[in-house]
Enzyme design. Structure first.
Site, PDB file in Angstrom:
ATOM      1  N   GLU A   1     -29.053  -0.420 -34.556  1.00  0.00           N
ATOM      2  CA  GLU A   1     -28.368  -0.310 -33.445  1.00  0.00           C
ATOM      3  C   GLU A   1     -26.895  -0.346 -33.247  1.00  0.00           C
ATOM      4  OE1 GLU A   1     -30.696  -1.285 -29.720  1.00  0.00           O
ATOM      5  OE2 GLU A   1     -32.085  -2.506 -31.083  1.00  0.00           O
TER       6      GLU A   1
ATOM      7  N   GLU B   1     -41.066  -3.697 -22.312  1.00  0.00           N
ATOM      8  CA  GLU B   1     -40.065  -4.708 -23.005  1.00  0.00           C
ATOM      9  C   GLU B   1     -38.897  -5.073 -22.150  1.00  0.00           C
ATOM     10  OE1 GLU B   1     -37.201  -2.644 -25.873  1.00  0.00           O
ATOM     11  OE2 GLU B   1     -38.878  -1.293 -25.875  1.00  0.00           O
TER      12      GLU B   1
ATOM     13  N   ARG C   1     -32.486  -5.953 -18.974  1.00  0.00           N
ATOM     14  CA  ARG C   1     -32.997  -5.022 -18.562  1.00  0.00           C
ATOM     15  C   ARG C   1     -34.625  -4.932 -18.860  1.00  0.00           C
ATOM     16  NH1 ARG C   1     -31.411  -1.008 -21.816  1.00  0.00           N
ATOM     17  NH2 ARG C   1     -33.582  -0.449 -22.325  1.00  0.00           N
TER      18      ARG C   1
ATOM     19  N   TYR D   1     -28.996   8.517 -25.698  1.00  0.00           N
ATOM     20  CA  TYR D   1     -27.579   8.565 -26.088  1.00  0.00           C
ATOM     21  C   TYR D   1     -26.661   9.598 -26.305  1.00  0.00           C
ATOM     22  CZ  TYR D   1     -29.388   3.610 -26.887  1.00  0.00           C
ATOM     23  OH  TYR D   1     -29.839   2.684 -26.555  1.00  0.00           O
TER      24      TYR D   1
ATOM     25  N   SER E   1     -33.928   0.734 -28.642  1.00  0.00           N
ATOM     26  CA  SER E   1     -33.417   2.107 -28.552  1.00  0.00           C
ATOM     27  C   SER E   1     -34.174   3.098 -29.059  1.00  0.00           C
ATOM     28  CB  SER E   1     -31.947   1.965 -29.639  1.00  0.00           C
ATOM     29  OG  SER E   1     -30.929   1.144 -28.899  1.00  0.00           O
TER      30      SER E   1
ATOM     31  N   ASN F   1     -34.772  -6.104 -22.469  1.00  0.00           N
ATOM     32  CA  ASN F   1     -33.665  -6.071 -23.406  1.00  0.00           C
ATOM     33  C   ASN F   1     -32.834  -7.146 -22.764  1.00  0.00           C
ATOM     34  OD1 ASN F   1     -33.785  -3.245 -25.063  1.00  0.00           O
ATOM     35  ND2 ASN F   1     -34.724  -3.065 -22.854  1.00  0.00           N
TER      36      ASN F   1
ATOM     37  N   ASP G   1     -38.104  -2.640 -19.154  1.00  0.00           N
ATOM     38  CA  ASP G   1     -38.538  -1.307 -19.070  1.00  0.00           C
ATOM     39  C   ASP G   1     -40.199  -1.249 -18.652  1.00  0.00           C
ATOM     40  OD1 ASP G   1     -35.917  -0.349 -19.830  1.00  0.00           O
ATOM     41  OD2 ASP G   1     -36.488  -0.417 -22.020  1.00  0.00           O
TER      42      ASP G   1
END
Length: 319
Positions: A29, A279, A264, A226, A159, A281, A266
């Site tokens: 990443e 997950e 964060r 992205y 990602s 982050n 998800d």
């Protein structure tokens, strides 16, 4: 900004000292992290904070030996040269330097999706059915336990790296081969469909408004995250009791993994309206496409104010 905000920013340089924005590194990443880091660096400098850029763990180690930084804003993403697996956190705690984000345990647990799930399941929190796969395991047997459709992905990447959605046995070998390009075990889990994909930012022990992610294509993959300009982000993603339930679940999941400061979570929703944790982050993206800044903006926090509030958590959470 109010007069109070202006005054708070004026004193920031003295409060925080020299802040290293840790970015880049050698994980998968890296490019996303560099983009995040450049944005954070510009925001902090715009607030009058003495901020410098450090690319990767060796650069951080040199700065710590030279005692040239007082605090670290960590936007180093991923593992194995990234900053989300507990290694950076252990280094900083040994040096006595405060930093943003979760500690050693929270970072390591969150980076490993398999162990995250074990914690959540032990606490009765919902997460898709899964099987951990090591090299040499019988993947067809694992798939028979999960059932199609399913997802195959590296257990310790972010990602959307190395992820494949598999709808029948024909796609299994290719999915496993892709995921095996990355270090560590693989994770096979039920593909949740029907109710949408959501994310909830966490800032200073509170859940931000949820975001429902609506990609132009069928899935929210690396390109949609992205590069694409046509992905839609609905914030808040839900309303009423559904929104409150989602935020509460996200905060529970975050705290269950011993996470702190900001992050964060998800989540997927199925066609019956049930939420499923995917997950956490612990060093979320801070790019133009990133989700925590979008959720913060819903509360009236611009990007610079968000960076300042994240940095302030390093004062509250100093080791």
């Amino acid at each position: 900004m109010t007069d109070f905000d202006t005054s708070r920013q004026a004193s920031a340089a003295a409060r925080f000292g020299r802040v290293a924005v840790l970015m880049g590194g050698t994980s998968s990443e890296r490019e996303v992290s560099l983009d995040s880091g450049r944005n954070v660096l510009a925001a902090l400098r715009g607030l009058g904070i003495d901020a410098i850029a450090l690319d990767g763990i060796p650069a951080l180690n040199r700065a710590l030996r030279e005692a040239s930084v007082d605090r670290v804003f960590n936007v180093l993403h991923g593992q194995h040269g990234g900053g989300e697996d507990g290694v950076v956190q252990g280094l900083l705690e040994a040096a006595g330097v405060p930093y943003t984000g979760s500690g050693v345990l929270g970072s390591a647990l969150s980076m490993d999706k398999i162990r995250s799930k074990l914690v959540w399941l032990a606490l009765g929190l919902p997460t898709p059915r899964h099987v951990a796969i090591r090299k040499g395991d019988d993947v067809r047997r694992a798939a028979s336990l999960i059932g199609f459709p399913l997802i195959v992905k590296p257990a310790c990447e972010g990602s959307s790296v190395g992820i494949t959605r598999v709808f029948d046995e024909n796609g299994l070998a290719e999915a496993v081969a892709l995921a095996e390009r990355y270090p560590g075990d693989l994770l096979m889990e039920t593909l949740i469909r029907g109710g949408g994909e959501y994310t909830v930012g966490i800032l200073a022990e509170r859940a931000l408004p949820s975001i429902r992610i609506v990609p132009a294509g069928e899935y929210y993959d690396y390109h949609a995250k992205y590069q694409a300009e046509d992905t839609r982000y609905l914030c808040p993603g839900l309303s009423g009791e559904d929104e409150q339930s989602l935020r509460q679940l996200a905060l529970q999941a975050f705290q269950a993994l011993d996470c702190r400061g900001w992050g964060r979570v998800d989540v997927m929703r199925d066609e019956a309206g049930r939420f499923w944790l995917l997950e956490v982050n612990t060093a979320p993206g801070m790019t133009s496409h990133s989700l925590v800044p979008k959720a913060a903006a819903e509360l009236g926090l611009d990007f610079a104010e968000l960076c300042l509030q994240v940095l302030e958590t390093s004062v509250e959470e100093a080791p």
